[in-house]
Design an enzyme around this catalytic site. Structure first.
Site, PDB file in Angstrom:
ATOM      1  N   GLY A 157      -4.844   3.475   9.397  1.00 14.16           N
ATOM      2  CA  GLY A 157      -4.354   2.175   8.947  1.00 14.16           C
ATOM      3  C   GLY A 157      -3.215   1.676   9.802  1.00 14.16           C
ATOM      4  O   GLY A 157      -2.240   1.102   9.297  1.00 14.16           O
ATOM      5  N   ALA A 173      -4.203   7.518  -7.942  1.00 19.07           N
ATOM      6  CA  ALA A 173      -4.538   8.091  -6.637  1.00 19.07           C
ATOM      7  C   ALA A 173      -3.281   8.448  -5.856  1.00 19.07           C
ATOM      8  O   ALA A 173      -3.187   9.527  -5.250  1.00 19.07           O
ATOM      9  CB  ALA A 173      -5.393   7.106  -5.845  1.00 19.07           C
ATOM     10  N   LYS A 174      -2.287   7.559  -5.859  1.00 17.94           N
ATOM     11  CA  LYS A 174      -1.060   7.818  -5.119  1.00 17.94           C
ATOM     12  C   LYS A 174      -0.284   8.993  -5.719  1.00 17.94           C
ATOM     13  O   LYS A 174       0.376   9.750  -4.996  1.00 17.94           O
ATOM     14  CB  LYS A 174      -0.189   6.566  -5.093  1.00 17.94           C
ATOM     15  CG  LYS A 174      -0.765   5.421  -4.253  1.00 17.94           C
ATOM     16  CD  LYS A 174      -0.864   5.788  -2.789  1.00 17.94           C
ATOM     17  CE  LYS A 174      -1.205   4.602  -1.920  1.00 17.94           C
ATOM     18  NZ  LYS A 174      -1.269   4.958  -0.478  1.00 17.94           N
ATOM     19  N   TYR A 186      -4.943   2.795  -8.655  1.00 16.76           N
ATOM     20  CA  TYR A 186      -4.142   2.946  -7.438  1.00 16.76           C
ATOM     21  C   TYR A 186      -2.988   3.922  -7.666  1.00 16.76           C
ATOM     22  O   TYR A 186      -2.773   4.849  -6.868  1.00 16.76           O
ATOM     23  CB  TYR A 186      -3.613   1.577  -7.027  1.00 16.76           C
ATOM     24  CG  TYR A 186      -2.599   1.574  -5.909  1.00 16.76           C
ATOM     25  CD1 TYR A 186      -3.001   1.572  -4.581  1.00 16.76           C
ATOM     26  CD2 TYR A 186      -1.230   1.543  -6.180  1.00 16.76           C
ATOM     27  CE1 TYR A 186      -2.073   1.556  -3.536  1.00 16.76           C
ATOM     28  CE2 TYR A 186      -0.295   1.525  -5.156  1.00 16.76           C
ATOM     29  CZ  TYR A 186      -0.728   1.526  -3.844  1.00 16.76           C
ATOM     30  OH  TYR A 186       0.202   1.507  -2.832  1.00 16.76           O
ATOM     31  N   ASN A 201      -1.970   6.994   6.310  1.00 20.45           N
ATOM     32  CA  ASN A 201      -1.434   5.720   5.836  1.00 20.45           C
ATOM     33  C   ASN A 201      -2.512   4.780   5.310  1.00 20.45           C
ATOM     34  O   ASN A 201      -2.205   3.876   4.542  1.00 20.45           O
ATOM     35  CB  ASN A 201      -0.667   5.043   6.975  1.00 20.45           C
ATOM     36  CG  ASN A 201      -0.222   3.644   6.631  1.00 20.45           C
ATOM     37  OD1 ASN A 201       0.627   3.442   5.762  1.00 20.45           O
ATOM     38  ND2 ASN A 201      -0.801   2.653   7.300  1.00 20.45           N
TER      39      ASN A 201
END
Length: 263
Positions: A24, A170-171, A167, A102
């Site tokens: 990324g 997952a983080k 989100y 990233n």
């Protein structure tokens, strides 16, 4: 008389001879990280997916800093594409010494809108990709008994936020991945850490619908440091964790959020 210990001299380019892959890396935090690691002397692999123009611009910036690099286009949700990308990097610039995970996505939806497909996608692009990339590069790191893996998580892993349940989950998973890999890989000279950016000002936020954007002044009021975070703030922390000076730091999570969350 005892001779005083002298501090070692500062090394201007401590990552000279190392190869760094940033996923990324065409824009935002990834591009800033590519510049920071290039400034430290690393050869850079700009990982991206179908962002050819931006990746080439990022690569030009890397080369202006006096180091070399390549751009590699791959869909990291495809395990075969990951293997091909890593083989390409090894062939063109050498084995990966530093991996910065990233790449990711920022899907905004309410809990009631989050179905199985959306949930699976969010975990795949924000957690499974990091496992997949780490798995692909660690054999060569183990062979050389040196490596750095730096995962880019989010302050939402600890704070949570409406509309970002998948989100944030997952983080948060990246914290467990980081700690476990640190224990698995530490005996091989590989350090694994996570950075958790807060509200960082990137161009991508301009693509969010207006009702999903936080007012800058509201965000700044939550922080100890009264300004917007910048990609270079995150990149500086990543460059430190990648450097030889951080060889006794592993399994840690570092907030880059201006003191939004204190822990």
């Amino acid at each position: 008389m005892t001779t005083p210990l002298l501090a070692p001299p500062l090394v201007a380019r401590p990552l000279q001879g190392r190869v760094a892959l940033i996923t990324g890396a065409a824009t935002g935090i990834g591009a800033a990280t590519a510049r920071a690691l290039a400034s430290a002397g690393a050869t850079i692999a700009i990982g991206h997916y179908a962002q050819i123009d931006q990746a080439r611009t990022a690569l030009e910036e890397v080369r202006r800093l006096g180091t070399d690099g390549i751009e590699v286009n791959a869909d990291l949700t495809d395990p075969d594409a990951v293997d091909l990308m890593v083989r390409q990097i090894v062939s063109e610039v050498g084995p990966v010494d530093i991996l910065v995970n990233n790449a990711g996505a920022y899907p905004r939806m309410t809990w009631h809108e989050t179905d199985e497909i959306a949930w699976t996608h969010a975990l795949d692009v924000n957690l499974t990709l990091h496992y997949r990339m780490s798995h692909a590069v660690t054999p060569a790191m183990i062979d050389r008994q040196w490596g750095r893996i730096i995962n880019v998580s989010s302050v939402n892993a600890r704070a949570g936020r409406p509309g970002l349940t998948a989100y944030s989950t997952a983080k948060a998973g990246l914290l467990g991945l980081t700690r476990s890999l640190a224990r698995e890989l530490g005996p091989h000279g590989i350090c694994v850490n996570t950075v958790l950016p807060g509200a960082i000002q990137v161009d991508a936020e301009n693509t969010l619908p207006a009702h999903h954007r936080a007012r800058p002044e509201d965000q700044i009021a939550r922080q100890c440091v009264p300004r917007r975070g910048q990609p270079d703030d995150v990149a500086a922390a990543i460059a430190f964790l990648a450097a030889p000076a951080a060889s006794f730091i592993t399994g840690q999570s570092l907030h880059i959020d201006g003191g939004w969350l204190l822990h």
